[in-house]
Design an enzyme around this catalytic site. Structure first.
Site, PDB file in Angstrom:
ATOM      1  N   GLU A  74       3.327  79.516  -3.332  1.00 29.66           N
ATOM      2  CA  GLU A  74       2.002  79.547  -2.695  1.00 29.66           C
ATOM      3  C   GLU A  74       1.257  80.838  -2.995  1.00 29.66           C
ATOM      4  O   GLU A  74       0.038  80.860  -3.046  1.00 29.66           O
ATOM      5  CB  GLU A  74       2.143  79.362  -1.179  1.00 29.66           C
ATOM      6  CG  GLU A  74       0.813  79.410  -0.439  1.00 29.66           C
ATOM      7  CD  GLU A  74       0.896  78.896   0.974  1.00 29.66           C
ATOM      8  OE1 GLU A  74       0.104  79.374   1.799  1.00 29.66           O
ATOM      9  OE2 GLU A  74       1.726  78.016   1.257  1.00 29.66           O
TER      10      GLU A  74
ATOM     11  N   ASP B 214       4.349  77.290   1.168  1.00 30.15           N
ATOM     12  CA  ASP B 214       4.863  77.671   2.482  1.00 30.15           C
ATOM     13  C   ASP B 214       5.287  76.421   3.254  1.00 30.15           C
ATOM     14  O   ASP B 214       4.706  75.341   3.068  1.00 30.15           O
ATOM     15  CB  ASP B 214       3.787  78.425   3.270  1.00 30.15           C
ATOM     16  CG  ASP B 214       3.690  79.892   2.842  1.00 30.15           C
ATOM     17  OD1 ASP B 214       4.540  80.334   2.065  1.00 30.15           O
ATOM     18  OD2 ASP B 214       2.747  80.581   3.289  1.00 30.15           O
TER      19      ASP B 214
ATOM     20  N   ASP C  40       4.664  74.582   5.705  1.00 35.02           N
ATOM     21  CA  ASP C  40       3.768  74.081   6.736  1.00 35.02           C
ATOM     22  C   ASP C  40       2.764  73.124   6.111  1.00 35.02           C
ATOM     23  O   ASP C  40       2.814  72.831   4.918  1.00 35.02           O
ATOM     24  CB  ASP C  40       3.056  75.230   7.467  1.00 35.02           C
ATOM     25  CG  ASP C  40       2.249  76.127   6.537  1.00 35.02           C
ATOM     26  OD1 ASP C  40       1.981  75.722   5.379  1.00 35.02           O
ATOM     27  OD2 ASP C  40       1.889  77.237   6.961  1.00 35.02           O
TER      28      ASP C  40
ATOM     29  N   TYR D 254       9.644  83.712   7.894  1.00 33.72           N
ATOM     30  CA  TYR D 254       8.290  83.176   7.745  1.00 33.72           C
ATOM     31  C   TYR D 254       7.532  83.239   9.074  1.00 33.72           C
ATOM     32  O   TYR D 254       7.976  82.672  10.076  1.00 33.72           O
ATOM     33  CB  TYR D 254       8.372  81.735   7.253  1.00 33.72           C
ATOM     34  CG  TYR D 254       7.051  81.057   7.069  1.00 33.72           C
ATOM     35  CD1 TYR D 254       6.169  81.460   6.079  1.00 33.72           C
ATOM     36  CD2 TYR D 254       6.678  79.991   7.885  1.00 33.72           C
ATOM     37  CE1 TYR D 254       4.952  80.825   5.904  1.00 33.72           C
ATOM     38  CE2 TYR D 254       5.470  79.349   7.716  1.00 33.72           C
ATOM     39  CZ  TYR D 254       4.607  79.773   6.734  1.00 33.72           C
ATOM     40  OH  TYR D 254       3.406  79.140   6.574  1.00 33.72           O
TER      41      TYR D 254
ATOM     42  N   ARG E 128       4.315  82.226  10.053  1.00 36.98           N
ATOM     43  CA  ARG E 128       3.324  81.229  10.513  1.00 36.98           C
ATOM     44  C   ARG E 128       4.031  79.992  11.072  1.00 36.98           C
ATOM     45  O   ARG E 128       3.682  78.862  10.745  1.00 36.98           O
ATOM     46  CB  ARG E 128       2.395  80.846   9.363  1.00 36.98           C
ATOM     47  CG  ARG E 128       1.557  82.008   8.846  1.00 36.98           C
ATOM     48  CD  ARG E 128       0.799  81.631   7.594  1.00 36.98           C
ATOM     49  NE  ARG E 128       0.051  82.751   7.053  1.00 36.98           N
ATOM     50  CZ  ARG E 128      -1.258  82.921   7.186  1.00 36.98           C
ATOM     51  NH1 ARG E 128      -1.972  82.013   7.821  1.00 36.98           N
ATOM     52  NH2 ARG E 128      -1.870  83.961   6.666  1.00 36.98           N
TER      53      ARG E 128
END
Length: 739
Positions: free
Chosen positions: A7, A106, A108, A331, A333
């Site tokens: 990313e 990532d 998500d 990570y 987030r």
């Protein structure tokens, strides 16, 4: 060739470090290994593609015209972002050459979409696998690379992100144009930006500010009985018990069961004083309290806001630096507060690393029992990413800043709590009756702190009320049993005043966004929303608040977040269906169902288009009595005789009478003691102008005079030292100095 697409560059470097050498760096890629096992690592830089602008669908849509609304594309388009066009070309070339592709976005929703959309744009027949990386330490990255999954298993996550992106386009583009054009029809200028999340968040702040502004304090009365057991063998220690409202007195109570009538209070006191009664209920127990779960991003932002008064974006940026640069935390987030069960075995290494990085926690690392397994390790609760915890890296990559050290310490404390005993509380409750009146006493005390020894002392004054602190300081209750006789010596009446709610802070606004069900009026909907993530996502909430500041909808008054005149005007102009959190919270629930495979993204967008048609064609615009700015109500501060703003905090000032005549005083007194004389001419220090937010922290700028003349400095000095040049009495757009 095996191709890994990360990313961002920092993640790509971590992947390359975990792959065999030799390493060769090129423009936008890193080649690792040789022969058939060679791999190339490349990266995105955020989204390389973005939704097309309206004018790219239809040239007529470039102009803002009411008759063109709503704008509903028949076939969705994405276009390369100019700033990263070169990196997109690099990836397109590599994708065409790839034999196997590894998606390393990532873990998500957005991370899934931004790599998937590049793969769709470039077109490929190569198999695509997904690698989920939560920890950038070499060992963790290497483990993640050994566990690739079929990327098709994540297509629903990508569909959810794509539906969110298109819904935001439809909602933001159409409603912003619609309400801006209506606003301009009244002769006003500027753009009214409307968003599916930012507008309800602004609505929360405006509603809170309006409640405070129009709040009228009312007296209420609290009755405390002085009680003592009278039995021969009973403990005769005196104790205080508070009157419990009975349904017979509902007519004299407010919505919080507070007694509003003094005469009724005096009658109850007279009837109970001197009476003999008995214990109706007696409960005493020792209650264990397990440690709180490790932190998610929202929990970290809320805790850091309470402890250190750090803004949401500052917390996110700091956590991102700890993750990418220092590799000290996982990570950041993440919306999850649980850990994979396989991580439990890494406890001793992580605890040892905490002791090296943060010697201040050495006492707690020594007492940590790494064989103790808390409820945090639960595979059933972990999805794409897990809670934020420290990594096993024993040292940072350079010296930590104060903010980085604070965030690392918070993350470490919550992790270490998992290896400490439950806290043990002693709780007691006595309910006594004197005639028809009941009084209740309670106690709580910490018998054994356990994990609570790791708690930092909160500095947030909103964390507990004065009454709660009073309760905590009460002495232990006598150990009485049901039926024991008790005498009421006297009933004291204490008159108190109702208090308005506190303005939002970063911590309380984030908490409101996370637990949005509390602000939803519909009971059935409120229950539905308790299981959703609230307004926005873990990764976007800080950016949403930051956007509202940049668009001059919000401003700061010390640590408080307040709405501006522009923000209040916008909310007054919009229907309740747009400003209330109900709609967007339901959207988040729908997007989650799409991710789980239970929702249809086409149906979701179709329903949204129908709603937008109703809103822009007027059928959905009713809902509140407020009209558009310019319909008769002037904006605050635009009247030529409007009072100046405080030279200290930039809040609006009001006229007051003093020993030496009338003067202007800050409306935030006694919180702010700023004053200024009443002058015929406009004040030279700029306080007669509309406040301009500091470009660094968004507190209002204040005009000051230094050795070299006038300049603008942040009203939050010395916490923020941002200054801006003065140009003809107004702040320039070019920064002089940053913190």
């Amino acid at each position: 060739m095996n191709l890994y697409i990360a990313e961002k560059p920092s993640l790509a470097r971590a992947i390359a470090a975990a792959l065999p050498g030799p390493h060769e760096k090129g423009q936008g890629w890193i080649r690792c290994g040789q022969g058939d096992d060679a791999a190339t690592v490349s990266w995105c830089i955020g989204h390389l593609l973005e939704p097309a602008e309206p004018g790219q669908y239809n040239p007529a849509w470039k102009k803002w015209r009411m008759e063109d609304l709503p704008l509903l594309p028949e076939r969705w388009q994405v276009v390369p972002k100019d700033s990263v066009r070169h990196q997109l070309r690099v990836l397109e070339s590599l994708i065409r050459q790839a034999r196997t592709i590894y998606h390393a976005g990532d873990p998500d929703r957005e991370g899934q979409l931004l790599v998937d959309e590049v793969l769709r744009h470039a077109g490929t027949q190569a198999p695509v696998y997904r690698v989920l990386i939560n920890d950038l330490t070499p060992a963790s990255v290497a483990r993640a690379l050994q566990k690739p999954q079929d990327n098709r298993a994540f297509r629903r996550l990508s569909h959810s992100a794509l539906a969110r992106q298109r819904a935001d386009w439809l909602y933001g583009i159409n409603l912003t144009r619609h309400y801006t054009l209506r606003y301009q029809q009244q002769g006003e200028q500027g753009v009214f930006s409307v968003g599916r999340v930012q507008t309800p968040v602004l609505g929360l702040v405006v509603e809170r500010d309006n409640t405070i502004e129009h709040f009228e304090p009312k007296p209420f009365f609290r009755l405390d009985a002085r009680c003592q057991a009278t039995g021969d063998a009973a403990d005769a220690t005196p104790f205080s018990a508070r009157w419990v409202a009975d349904p017979a007195y509902d007519a004299h109570l407010d919505e919080e069961n507070r007694l509003l009538d003094r005469e009724v209070a005096e009658r109850i006191a007279a009837e109970a004083t001197g009476q003999d009664g008995q214990v109706e209920e007696a409960r005493f127990r020792d209650r264990p309290e397990p440690p709180p779960l490790p932190l998610s991003l929202s929990a970290l932002q809320i805790e850091a806001g309470r402890q250190f008064r750090m803004g949401a974006k500052e917390v996110l940026d700091t956590a991102q630096a700890l993750y990418e640069r220092h590799q000290l935390i996982t990570y950041p987030r993440s919306d999850c507060r649980y850990l994979p069960e396989e991580h439990f075995s890494q406890g001793p290494q992580v605890v040892a690393a905490i002791a090296r990085v943060m010697p201040e926690l050495a006492t707690h690392t020594e007492t940590a029992d790494t064989s103790r397994r808390s409820r945090a390790w639960n595979d059933k609760q972990v999805d794409a990413h897990h809670a934020i915890i420290p990594t096993s890296r024993p040292r940072p990559n350079g010296k930590l800043t104060q903010a980085e050290a604070r965030i690392y310490e918070l993350v470490s404390r919550f992790y270490l709590m998992q290896f400490h005993d439950d806290a043990m509380h002693r709780e007691g409750k006595l309910t006594v009756r004197f005639g028809e009146h009941r009084f209740r006493a309670s106690e709580t005390a910490v018998l054994s702190p356990g994990w609570k020894a790791l708690e930092r002392r909160r500095r947030d004054p909103d964390a507990a009320s004065t009454d709660q602190r009073d309760e905590a300081d009460k002495p232990p209750l006598p150990r009485l049993a049901k039926g024991d006789p008790v005498h009421c010596g006297q009933v004291d009446i204490r008159e108190k005043q109702t208090q308005p709610p506190q303005p939002f802070t970063d911590a309380t606004l984030l908490s409101a966004m996370t637990h949005i069900a509390r602000f939803v009026s519909d009971k059935a909907l409120r229950q539905t929303l308790r299981d959703t993530d609230g307004l926005g996502t873990e990764a976007t909430r800080a950016a949403i608040i930051e956007t509202l500041f940049k668009r001059d909808y919000l401003t700061r008054e010390s640590r408080y977040i307040r709405s501006t005149a522009k923000g209040k005007s916008l909310i007054a102009a919009l229907p309740v269906s747009v400003t209330a959190p109900d709609r967007t919270a339901v959207w988040e629930a729908t997007l989650e169902r799409i991710r789980q495979g239970d929702g249809d993204p086409r149906a979701f967008l179709g329903d949204l288009q129908a709603e937008i048609r109703e809103l822009v064609q007027g059928r959905g615009a009713a809902g509140k009595p407020g009209a558009l700015p310019g319909d008769g109500a002037a904006e605050v501060g635009t009247h030529p005789e409007a009072p100046p703003h405080c030279p200290k905090c930039r809040a609006v000032m009001t006229e007051r009478e003093g020993r030496f005549g009338r003067f202007f005083a800050c409306t935030r007194f006694p919180g702010c003691k700023g004053t200024r004389p009443i002058e015929d001419a406009a004040p030279e220090d700029g306080t007669g102008q509309k406040p301009v937010p500091c470009p660094h922290c968004f507190s209002p700028l204040v005009r000051r005079q230094g050795k070299k003349g006038w300049f603008w400095g942040c009203s939050n000095f010395p916490a923020c030292r941002q200054t801006v040049d003065d140009v003809n009495g107004e702040p320039a757009g070019v920064l002089r100095k940053s913190t």
